[in-house]
Design a protein around this motif. Structure first.
Motif, PDB file in Angstrom:
ATOM      1  N   ILE A  98      56.129 101.123  76.897  1.00 43.94           N
ATOM      2  CA  ILE A  98      54.874 101.134  76.722  1.00 43.94           C
ATOM      3  C   ILE A  98      54.448 100.152  75.849  1.00 43.94           C
ATOM      4  CG2 ILE A  98      52.901 102.272  76.048  1.00 43.94           C
ATOM      5  CD1 ILE A  98      54.163 105.094  76.692  1.00 43.94           C
ATOM      6  N   PHE A  99      53.579  98.996  76.002  1.00 41.71           N
ATOM      7  CA  PHE A  99      53.013  97.962  75.198  1.00 41.71           C
ATOM      8  C   PHE A  99      51.331  98.323  74.940  1.00 41.71           C
ATOM      9  CE2 PHE A  99      56.671  96.403  77.598  1.00 41.71           C
ATOM     10  CZ  PHE A  99      57.344  95.633  76.489  1.00 41.71           C
ATOM     11  N   GLU A 100      51.256  98.081  73.694  1.00 43.14           N
ATOM     12  CA  GLU A 100      49.858  98.269  73.064  1.00 43.14           C
ATOM     13  C   GLU A 100      49.311  96.881  72.418  1.00 43.14           C
ATOM     14  OE1 GLU A 100      49.494 101.529  70.737  1.00 43.14           O
ATOM     15  OE2 GLU A 100      49.210 102.925  72.322  1.00 43.14           O
ATOM     16  N   ASN A 101      48.364  96.265  72.708  1.00 40.30           N
ATOM     17  CA  ASN A 101      47.607  95.121  71.959  1.00 40.30           C
ATOM     18  C   ASN A 101      46.630  95.794  71.123  1.00 40.30           C
ATOM     19  OD1 ASN A 101      49.117  92.859  72.436  1.00 40.30           O
ATOM     20  ND2 ASN A 101      48.763  93.206  74.692  1.00 40.30           N
ATOM     21  N   HIS A 102      46.450  95.275  69.956  1.00 42.73           N
ATOM     22  CA  HIS A 102      45.023  95.640  69.049  1.00 42.73           C
ATOM     23  C   HIS A 102      44.202  94.564  69.290  1.00 42.73           C
ATOM     24  CE1 HIS A 102      47.035  99.433  67.892  1.00 42.73           C
ATOM     25  NE2 HIS A 102      48.085  98.809  67.646  1.00 42.73           N
ATOM     26  N   ASN A 103      42.913  94.643  68.466  1.00 43.05           N
ATOM     27  CA  ASN A 103      42.136  93.811  68.710  1.00 43.05           C
ATOM     28  C   ASN A 103      42.377  92.353  68.455  1.00 43.05           C
ATOM     29  OD1 ASN A 103      40.378  95.765  69.382  1.00 43.05           O
ATOM     30  ND2 ASN A 103      38.747  95.338  68.235  1.00 43.05           N
ATOM     31  N   ARG A 104      43.356  92.118  67.334  1.00 39.49           N
ATOM     32  CA  ARG A 104      43.773  90.727  67.097  1.00 39.49           C
ATOM     33  C   ARG A 104      44.540  90.128  68.150  1.00 39.49           C
ATOM     34  NH1 ARG A 104      43.112  88.372  62.226  1.00 39.49           N
ATOM     35  NH2 ARG A 104      42.584  90.227  61.354  1.00 39.49           N
ATOM     36  N   ALA A 105      45.283  90.845  68.908  1.00 37.97           N
ATOM     37  CA  ALA A 105      46.042  90.136  69.844  1.00 37.97           C
ATOM     38  C   ALA A 105      45.212  90.086  71.045  1.00 37.97           C
ATOM     39  CB  ALA A 105      47.251  91.072  70.298  1.00 37.97           C
ATOM     40  N   LEU A 106      44.261  91.057  71.286  1.00 39.83           N
ATOM     41  CA  LEU A 106      43.421  90.860  72.274  1.00 39.83           C
ATOM     42  C   LEU A 106      42.459  89.765  72.371  1.00 39.83           C
ATOM     43  CD1 LEU A 106      42.437  94.628  72.918  1.00 39.83           C
ATOM     44  CD2 LEU A 106      43.931  93.388  74.369  1.00 39.83           C
ATOM     45  N   ALA A 107      42.109  89.222  71.049  1.00 42.49           N
ATOM     46  CA  ALA A 107      41.121  88.435  70.885  1.00 42.49           C
ATOM     47  C   ALA A 107      42.060  86.933  70.892  1.00 42.49           C
ATOM     48  CB  ALA A 107      40.738  88.155  69.380  1.00 42.49           C
ATOM     49  N   ARG A 108      43.072  86.830  70.640  1.00 41.65           N
ATOM     50  CA  ARG A 108      43.962  85.728  71.108  1.00 41.65           C
ATOM     51  C   ARG A 108      44.163  85.542  72.561  1.00 41.65           C
ATOM     52  NH1 ARG A 108      50.370  84.781  70.442  1.00 41.65           N
ATOM     53  NH2 ARG A 108      49.908  85.189  72.732  1.00 41.65           N
ATOM     54  N   LYS A 109      44.419  86.662  73.327  1.00 40.96           N
ATOM     55  CA  LYS A 109      44.521  86.409  74.848  1.00 40.96           C
ATOM     56  C   LYS A 109      42.921  85.941  75.336  1.00 40.96           C
ATOM     57  CE  LYS A 109      48.231  89.422  76.004  1.00 40.96           C
ATOM     58  NZ  LYS A 109      48.957  89.208  74.498  1.00 40.96           N
ATOM     59  N   LYS A 110      42.093  86.383  74.806  1.00 43.53           N
ATOM     60  CA  LYS A 110      40.600  86.265  75.146  1.00 43.53           C
ATOM     61  C   LYS A 110      40.473  84.643  75.073  1.00 43.53           C
ATOM     62  CE  LYS A 110      35.786  86.699  74.188  1.00 43.53           C
ATOM     63  NZ  LYS A 110      34.885  87.497  73.037  1.00 43.53           N
ATOM     64  N   ALA A 111      40.866  84.304  73.873  1.00 34.21           N
ATOM     65  CA  ALA A 111      40.546  82.804  73.505  1.00 34.21           C
ATOM     66  C   ALA A 111      41.322  81.814  74.599  1.00 34.21           C
ATOM     67  CB  ALA A 111      40.978  82.570  72.311  1.00 34.21           C
ATOM     68  N   SER A 112      42.688  82.403  74.932  1.00 31.48           N
ATOM     69  CA  SER A 112      43.340  81.604  75.658  1.00 31.48           C
ATOM     70  C   SER A 112      42.926  81.549  77.310  1.00 31.48           C
ATOM     71  CB  SER A 112      44.740  82.373  75.886  1.00 31.48           C
ATOM     72  OG  SER A 112      45.469  82.358  74.660  1.00 31.48           O
ATOM     73  N   ILE A 113      42.505  82.805  77.598  1.00 29.70           N
ATOM     74  CA  ILE A 113      41.723  82.666  79.001  1.00 29.70           C
ATOM     75  C   ILE A 113      40.524  81.888  79.020  1.00 29.70           C
ATOM     76  CG2 ILE A 113      40.628  83.976  80.700  1.00 29.70           C
ATOM     77  CD1 ILE A 113      43.035  86.396  79.755  1.00 29.70           C
ATOM     78  N   MET A 114      39.629  82.004  77.820  1.00 30.89           N
ATOM     79  CA  MET A 114      38.355  81.215  77.870  1.00 30.89           C
ATOM     80  C   MET A 114      38.761  79.872  77.694  1.00 30.89           C
ATOM     81  SD  MET A 114      35.525  81.891  74.840  1.00 30.89           S
ATOM     82  CE  MET A 114      35.234  83.447  75.248  1.00 30.89           C
ATOM     83  N   SER A 115      39.638  79.337  76.972  1.00 28.91           N
ATOM     84  CA  SER A 115      39.891  78.138  77.062  1.00 28.91           C
ATOM     85  C   SER A 115      40.220  77.280  78.606  1.00 28.91           C
ATOM     86  CB  SER A 115      41.300  77.774  76.116  1.00 28.91           C
ATOM     87  OG  SER A 115      41.745  76.468  76.285  1.00 28.91           O
TER      88      SER A 115
END
Length: 370
Positions: A118-135
């Motif tokens: 089981i893997f979990e991502n908290h908001n900081r990790a989610l924000a980085r993934k969002k920034a990557s996809i947004m880019s």
């Protein structure tokens, strides 16, 4: 069969710095080769727009997103990431990305041969993934590969505002205890003392560099003997985005480093002959070994277990707050620690309020009866 990579270094950067950069670039290239061909222009943009470490992080996140599209959705008919079509990407909506970030990424599963992870991502990790996809989506839109900019519809991800009181660092008296422990062996187990007898000068130099300059772990781990010019009283470090910086060398650190080099560090040949800090195996110390060393000595200073000891980044915070408490301006500290934004340094400056409170409390012009 893996080929041995040899680098012809024409720059004045040390070989170990160039090698590390090249390893990251090779990882980037491998990921790019696994991603769809329509992203080629984006790869060129990324190569020139961000640091190599950021480029690698973005590519890893984008591959993770594409893998999700293939294995968890019906947004593509591709059987692997490489086969995803631009037309399929153009049909992706903001809602699809929001579901990926808000539902899938926050908690997902991976099956192994013997278990379910089981893997979990908290908001900081989610924000980085969002920034990557947004880019990626912003670039495809600007490059006229897709018709709509869907990034405006991405849900916000709230990050907690850093609080000064939550900053973990050693107090000034705890720094003194830590240095005493590395000099005397106080607080170490009998087994640890066997190693300490062989590495105490090295360990002392490492800790002093951390608490004096607030170096990042990678900056310290990459140091070479040739990084130091003792006659000029300075040493060279390589910071984020390959910034080359000369640091002034104070007497305490200079003495500690020279004592280590002359009395403890072995003379070796080979790839690591210029490495400043060596392991007992006579190879450059790894970041993991340095991190464990710091946790050990900080735990002694704080009177806690090794598991609760501090990381090197907490010594960076220690350097910042100590310098401000000694009266240096936040701008001086910002420059020394290489903070991009002075607001980061101001978090450490907030601790100075306590010092002011103590001064005013003990400095009364009138007595109680006047």
């Amino acid at each position: 069969m893996n080929k041995t990579i040899k680098i012809h270094n024409k720059s004045d950067k040390p070989y170990n710095i160039v090698l590390k950069e090249n390893q990251a670039i090779e990882k980037c290239i491998n990921i790019q080769n696994s991603l769809p061909d329509f992203m080629k222009d984006y790869f060129i943009y990324l190569k020139n727009a961000v640091a190599t470490s950021t480029r690698l992080a973005y590519l890893e996140d984008i591959y993770f997103f594409c893998n999700y599209l293939v294995n968890e959705t019906d947004l593509t008919v591709a059987s692997n990431v490489k086969e995803i079509k631009l037309e399929e990407f153009e049909n992706i909506k903001s809602r699809d990305v929001n579901i990926f970030l808000g539902e899938y990424c926050s908690r997902y599963y991976k099956k192994t041969k013997n278990s379910l992870l089981i893997f979990e991502n908290h908001n900081r990790a989610l924000a980085r993934k969002k920034a990557s996809i947004m880019s990626l989506f912003k670039y495809l839109y600007r490059n006229e590969q897709i018709k709509n900019n869907i990034t405006d519809g991405f849900n916000p991800i709230k990050l907690p505002k850093p609080q000064p009181d939550a900053i973990k660092r050693l107090e000034i008296d705890e720094v003194a205890k830590m240095i005493d422990a590395v000099e005397s062996g106080y607080g170490l187990t009998d087994k640890e003392k066997l190693y300490w007898n062989k590495t105490k000068l090295r360990d002392k130099a490492i800790l002093l560099l951390f608490v004096t300059y607030g170096l990042r772990l990678s900056e310290l781990q990459q140091l070479n003997i040739s990084s130091f010019n003792f006659s000029r009283g300075e040493f060279k470090i390589y910071r984020k985005r390959n910034k080359e910086v000369l640091m002034p060398l104070n007497k305490t650190c200079e003495t500690a480093i020279i004592e280590y080099i002359e009395n403890e560090r072995p003379n070796i040949t080979g790839d690591d002959e210029d490495a400043l800090f060596l392991s007992l195996q006579n190879t450059r110390m790894t970041t993991r070994a340095i991190r464990e060393l710091v946790k050990k000595y900080t735990s002694i200073a704080m009177g806690t277990t090794k598991e609760n000891g501090y990381s090197p980044h907490k010594l960076r915070a220690t350097a910042a707050t100590s310098l401000i408490q000694y009266g240096f301006s936040i701008y001086d500290v910002q420059n020394l620690l290489d903070h991009d934004n002075v607001t980061t340094t101001q978090l450490y400056a907030a601790h100075k309020k306590n010092v002011k409170r103590e001064i005013v409390k003990n400095f009364e012009w009138l007595g109680e009866n006047e």
